[in-house]
Design a protein around this motif. Structure first.
Motif, PDB file in Angstrom:
ATOM      1  N   LYS A 131       7.762   5.173  24.593  1.00  0.00           N
ATOM      2  CA  LYS A 131       8.502   5.256  25.860  1.00  0.00           C
ATOM      3  C   LYS A 131       9.972   5.474  25.550  1.00  0.00           C
ATOM      4  N   ILE A 132      10.559   6.530  26.128  1.00  0.00           N
ATOM      5  CA  ILE A 132      11.939   6.913  25.843  1.00  0.00           C
ATOM      6  C   ILE A 132      12.799   6.728  27.092  1.00  0.00           C
ATOM      7  N   VAL A 133      13.940   6.072  26.912  1.00  0.00           N
ATOM      8  CA  VAL A 133      14.948   5.950  27.971  1.00  0.00           C
ATOM      9  C   VAL A 133      16.236   6.564  27.448  1.00  0.00           C
ATOM     10  N   ARG A 134      16.794   7.507  28.188  1.00  0.00           N
ATOM     11  CA  ARG A 134      18.026   8.176  27.766  1.00  0.00           C
ATOM     12  C   ARG A 134      19.188   7.765  28.654  1.00  0.00           C
ATOM     13  N   ARG A 135      20.349   7.577  28.042  1.00  0.00           N
ATOM     14  CA  ARG A 135      21.545   7.310  28.826  1.00  0.00           C
ATOM     15  C   ARG A 135      21.895   8.557  29.633  1.00  0.00           C
ATOM     16  N   ARG A 181      19.903  -0.155  33.700  1.00  0.00           N
ATOM     17  CA  ARG A 181      18.866  -1.143  34.019  1.00  0.00           C
ATOM     18  C   ARG A 181      17.662  -0.977  33.100  1.00  0.00           C
ATOM     19  N   LEU A 182      17.267   0.261  32.842  1.00  0.00           N
ATOM     20  CA  LEU A 182      16.100   0.507  31.996  1.00  0.00           C
ATOM     21  C   LEU A 182      16.358   0.115  30.549  1.00  0.00           C
ATOM     22  N   PHE A 183      17.593   0.299  30.060  1.00  0.00           N
ATOM     23  CA  PHE A 183      17.929  -0.159  28.712  1.00  0.00           C
ATOM     24  C   PHE A 183      17.734  -1.666  28.604  1.00  0.00           C
ATOM     25  N   ARG A 184      18.200  -2.402  29.625  1.00  0.00           N
ATOM     26  CA  ARG A 184      18.041  -3.860  29.608  1.00  0.00           C
ATOM     27  C   ARG A 184      16.567  -4.240  29.626  1.00  0.00           C
ATOM     28  N   GLN A 185      15.795  -3.540  30.451  1.00  0.00           N
ATOM     29  CA  GLN A 185      14.380  -3.877  30.573  1.00  0.00           C
ATOM     30  C   GLN A 185      13.610  -3.591  29.295  1.00  0.00           C
ATOM     31  N   ILE A 186      13.877  -2.449  28.669  1.00  0.00           N
ATOM     32  CA  ILE A 186      13.112  -2.094  27.474  1.00  0.00           C
ATOM     33  C   ILE A 186      13.478  -3.010  26.307  1.00  0.00           C
ATOM     34  N   ALA A 187      14.751  -3.424  26.237  1.00  0.00           N
ATOM     35  CA  ALA A 187      15.158  -4.378  25.199  1.00  0.00           C
ATOM     36  C   ALA A 187      14.515  -5.739  25.451  1.00  0.00           C
ATOM     37  N   ASN A 188      14.476  -6.153  26.717  1.00  0.00           N
ATOM     38  CA  ASN A 188      13.834  -7.419  27.070  1.00  0.00           C
ATOM     39  C   ASN A 188      12.347  -7.367  26.765  1.00  0.00           C
ATOM     40  N   PHE A 242      23.037   8.589  23.720  1.00  0.00           N
ATOM     41  CA  PHE A 242      22.003   8.014  22.871  1.00  0.00           C
ATOM     42  C   PHE A 242      20.812   7.596  23.727  1.00  0.00           C
ATOM     43  N   GLN A 243      19.723   7.243  23.053  1.00  0.00           N
ATOM     44  CA  GLN A 243      18.506   6.855  23.747  1.00  0.00           C
ATOM     45  C   GLN A 243      17.877   5.666  23.038  1.00  0.00           C
ATOM     46  N   VAL A 244      17.023   4.969  23.761  1.00  0.00           N
ATOM     47  CA  VAL A 244      16.243   3.874  23.204  1.00  0.00           C
ATOM     48  C   VAL A 244      14.773   4.210  23.406  1.00  0.00           C
ATOM     49  N   ALA A 245      13.965   3.986  22.376  1.00  0.00           N
ATOM     50  CA  ALA A 245      12.537   4.286  22.453  1.00  0.00           C
ATOM     51  C   ALA A 245      11.738   3.060  22.024  1.00  0.00           C
ATOM     52  N   LEU A 246      10.679   2.789  22.758  1.00  0.00           N
ATOM     53  CA  LEU A 246       9.790   1.672  22.451  1.00  0.00           C
ATOM     54  C   LEU A 246       8.439   2.230  22.030  1.00  0.00           C
ATOM     55  N   ALA A 247       8.051   1.964  20.772  1.00  0.00           N
ATOM     56  CA  ALA A 247       6.756   2.406  20.257  1.00  0.00           C
ATOM     57  C   ALA A 247       5.735   1.301  20.484  1.00  0.00           C
ATOM     58  N   MET A 248       4.588   1.678  21.020  1.00  0.00           N
ATOM     59  CA  MET A 248       3.561   0.698  21.361  1.00  0.00           C
ATOM     60  C   MET A 248       2.174   1.274  21.121  1.00  0.00           C
ATOM     61  N   GLU A 249       1.199   0.414  21.209  1.00  0.00           N
ATOM     62  CA  GLU A 249      -0.198   0.815  21.087  1.00  0.00           C
ATOM     63  C   GLU A 249      -0.516   1.941  22.079  1.00  0.00           C
ATOM     64  N   TYR A 250      -1.207   2.968  21.597  1.00  0.00           N
ATOM     65  CA  TYR A 250      -1.663   4.038  22.478  1.00  0.00           C
ATOM     66  C   TYR A 250      -2.993   3.627  23.094  1.00  0.00           C
ATOM     67  N   VAL A 251      -3.053   3.644  24.412  1.00  0.00           N
ATOM     68  CA  VAL A 251      -4.259   3.220  25.128  1.00  0.00           C
ATOM     69  C   VAL A 251      -4.831   4.412  25.885  1.00  0.00           C
ATOM     70  N   LEU A 298      10.064  -6.879  33.125  1.00  0.00           N
ATOM     71  CA  LEU A 298      10.658  -7.923  33.966  1.00  0.00           C
ATOM     72  C   LEU A 298      10.265  -9.329  33.531  1.00  0.00           C
ATOM     73  N   CYS A 299       9.569  -9.453  32.411  1.00  0.00           N
ATOM     74  CA  CYS A 299       9.149 -10.783  31.947  1.00  0.00           C
ATOM     75  C   CYS A 299      10.350 -11.716  31.822  1.00  0.00           C
ATOM     76  N   THR A 300      10.148 -12.949  32.243  1.00  0.00           N
ATOM     77  CA  THR A 300      11.222 -13.930  32.153  1.00  0.00           C
ATOM     78  C   THR A 300      10.635 -15.305  31.880  1.00  0.00           C
ATOM     79  N   ARG A 301      11.481 -16.235  31.494  1.00  0.00           N
ATOM     80  CA  ARG A 301      11.042 -17.606  31.272  1.00  0.00           C
ATOM     81  C   ARG A 301      10.516 -18.195  32.574  1.00  0.00           C
TER      82      ARG A 301
END
Length: 275
Positions: free
Chosen positions: A38-42, A49-56, A85-94, A154-157
């Motif tokens: 999943k790629i999020v670009r500035r 908001r998406l940068f914060r979410q993907i980091a969280n 710049f961009q942030v990318a999250l690598a995850m299991e392919y389903v 959106l996961c939180t304590r």
């Protein structure tokens, strides 16, 4: 726009996109593993908001191992240009289809998916987190019938005050809308609202406009499944409707309670085997 690029990955094909993000099927160059990225670009209106979410998402869930939660592998930050710049999250392919696209389901399938998702969320709760954004679009169903939760942005304590309105309007609990205290019962509502939608094709919520106009509006389920010509076991209807109660104290208190009731329901909804 520049061609998509993520360091260490060969992007194979676009498999999904949202507001400010894209998801690709990709090959990890070193291991050869097939993953989803999943790629999020500035630069998009929602990028901050998406940068914060993907980091969280990565911070919270990268160590989780549960068969109904997608596995997260790594977070990759790439500078494309001096100012971009961009942030990318690598995850299991389903491989699979969103729960929302599954068409008409049997009572046995509904109870089975409900139980799988409840078990995954109970796993999260025991680790101190709540999901806060359960909805059909955040669940993939594999060809083998396994349900996978694929988004944790959106996961939180659990057991904390919710400082801002977060979630998807059609599935949000009243305490999310009114910035109240959120805990396991908030997820019980979100999951119940998801199953209500899967069963009936409708939302338990009022329209967004009406809810914004009336600060005291709360979701009220005024129709029974029978009145909508929907046939499910009474015990399953009762669980879904109780989970969607406006007052948290009137819902099942924990996801474990939901699981226990579903175990009984599933025992009575299994498709008979031909002898």
């Amino acid at each position: 726009m520049t061609e998509p690029y993520v360091k260490g990955y060969q992007l194979i094909e676009l498999i999904g996109h949202g507001a400010g993000s894209e998801v690709y099927k990709a090959r990890h160059m070193r291991s050869g593993d097939i993953l989803a990225v999943k790629i999020v670009r500035r630069g998009s209106p929602h990028s901050a908001r998406l940068f914060r979410q993907i980091a969280n998402e990565f911070k919270v869930a990268h160590k989780w191992t549960h068969p109904n939660l997608v596995r997260l592998h790594e977070l990759v930050t790439d500078r494309l240009l001096l100012w971009k710049f961009q942030v990318a999250l690598a995850m299991e392919y389903v491989p699979g289809e969103p729960l929302a696209d599954g068409g008409r389901l049997t009572a046995a399938q509904i109870a089975d998916y409900y139980a799988q998702l409840a078990d995954a969320m109970n796993y999260m709760h025991h680790r101190g987190y709540i999901h806060l954004d359960m909805k059909p679009q955040n669940v993939l169903i594999t060809p083998e019938g396994q349900a996978k939760i694929v988004d944790f942005g959106l996961c939180t304590r659990k057991g904390r005050y919710n400082p801002r309105v977060q979630g998807t309007p059609d599935f949000m609990a009243p305490e999310q809308l009114h910035q109240g205290w959120v805990d396991e019962r908030t997820d019980v509502f979100n999951l119940g609202a998801t199953m209500y939608h899967i069963v009936t094709g409708k939302s338990v919520q009022m329209t967004v406009t009406r809810r914004l106009e009336n600060a005291h509006a709360v979701p009220v389920v005024s129709e029974t499944f029978q009145s909508m010509n929907v046939e499910v076991p009474p015990e399953l209807e009762s669980l879904i409707l109780q989970s969607c109660r406006a007052a948290p104290a009137e819902r099942p208190l924990t996801m474990q309670r939901v699981i226990e009731r579903l175990e009984s329901i599933r025992g009575r909804t299994k498709t008979p085997q031909m002898g």
